[in-house]
Design a protein around this motif. Sequence first.
Motif, mmCIF file in Angstrom:
data_model
loop_
_atom_site.group_PDB
_atom_site.id
_atom_site.type_symbol
_atom_site.label_atom_id
_atom_site.label_comp_id
_atom_site.label_asym_id
_atom_site.label_seq_id
_atom_site.Cartn_x
_atom_site.Cartn_y
_atom_site.Cartn_z
ATOM 1 N N ILE A 125 0.843 -1.203 0.000
ATOM 2 C CA ILE A 125 0.000 0.000 0.000
ATOM 3 C C ILE A 125 0.876 1.249 0.000
ATOM 4 O O ILE A 125 0.623 2.209 -0.731
ATOM 5 N N GLY A 126 1.919 1.227 0.803
ATOM 6 C CA GLY A 126 2.833 2.370 0.882
ATOM 7 C C GLY A 126 3.442 2.689 -0.486
ATOM 8 O O GLY A 126 3.563 3.862 -0.862
ATOM 9 N N ILE A 127 3.836 1.647 -1.214
ATOM 10 C CA ILE A 127 4.421 1.835 -2.548
ATOM 11 C C ILE A 127 3.381 2.479 -3.470
ATOM 12 O O ILE A 127 3.666 3.457 -4.173
ATOM 13 N N ALA A 128 2.170 1.957 -3.438
ATOM 14 C CA ALA A 128 1.098 2.506 -4.290
ATOM 15 C C ALA A 128 0.853 3.973 -3.955
ATOM 16 O O ALA A 128 0.732 4.816 -4.850
ATOM 17 N N ARG A 129 0.816 4.288 -2.673
ATOM 18 C CA ARG A 129 0.536 5.673 -2.261
ATOM 19 C C ARG A 129 1.667 6.608 -2.671
ATOM 20 O O ARG A 129 1.423 7.745 -3.084
ATOM 21 N N ALA A 130 2.900 6.142 -2.558
ATOM 22 C CA ALA A 130 4.036 6.997 -2.915
ATOM 23 C C ALA A 130 4.000 7.346 -4.406
ATOM 24 O O ALA A 130 4.144 8.514 -4.778
ATOM 25 N N PHE A 131 3.794 6.343 -5.263
ATOM 26 C CA PHE A 131 3.778 6.637 -6.701
ATOM 27 C C PHE A 131 2.536 7.441 -7.090
ATOM 28 O O PHE A 131 2.580 8.263 -8.006
#
Length: 222
Positions: free
Chosen positions: A137-143
Amino acid sequence: MTDPKKTNTEILQATVTFVQEQLKNAESGHDWWHIQRVWNNTKLILKTEEADAFVCELTALLHDIADSKFHDGDETIGPRMAGEFLESLYVDPIITEHVQKIIANMSFKASLDEVKFHSKELDIVQDADRLDAIGAIGIARAFNYGGFKNREIYNPNISPLITQSKENYKNSTAPTINHFYEKLLLLKDNMNTATAKNIAQQRHHFMGMYLQQFYEEWEGVK
Ligand code: ADP
Ligand code: NI
């Protein structure tokens, strides 16, 4: 006259409705689904940590109702709106004040300032919010955030700035991969509770694997 006092369950239900309405048009990093995930993370942490669950759950629901980023940097608007809402439900003023103090002090940006307030409930909701910034989720939110800001996904010529002031962090235009080194990979060691530290291990490991694959694909070696 009817008694305006509501049960805790009724207050939580009314808060869900209020937050869903407030965040109807929010960007997807801070939308209702983020709130629902932080609420779920909060309940998960509360299974093994001792704290006032009502304060934790209320704060999880209200912590992002107004982000200073989208209100000309006004960092008082979130706690103020949460306070006005809880007062309208006749919530005990001690609880309302505690919720407001946590919201004012729990963000990553606030933690770059001198920290003024501590409580076990703050520790738990802050951990729950931080868990939503790592892992898949963190990766998705960052991009998603990087795309919203029209940033490069990666630029091998621009190095991450591991320690930086709150002002630099807010004004950064660096590529999104740098954000992993400036924030996301640091979160595992910044969890307050033993429970969240445990949950963070696996999510952190997943981000490491993701970055390794990213660089291999970037170089065309895999
Ligand atoms: P907080 O509310 O804790 O201060 P932010 O609002 O800065 O956190 O971040 C919200 C989400 O956007 C997080 O998932 C975070 O990782 C992501 N984000 C923030 N800044 C950046 C950035 N410079 N690049 C990529 N993602 C970012
Ligand atoms: Ni949040």
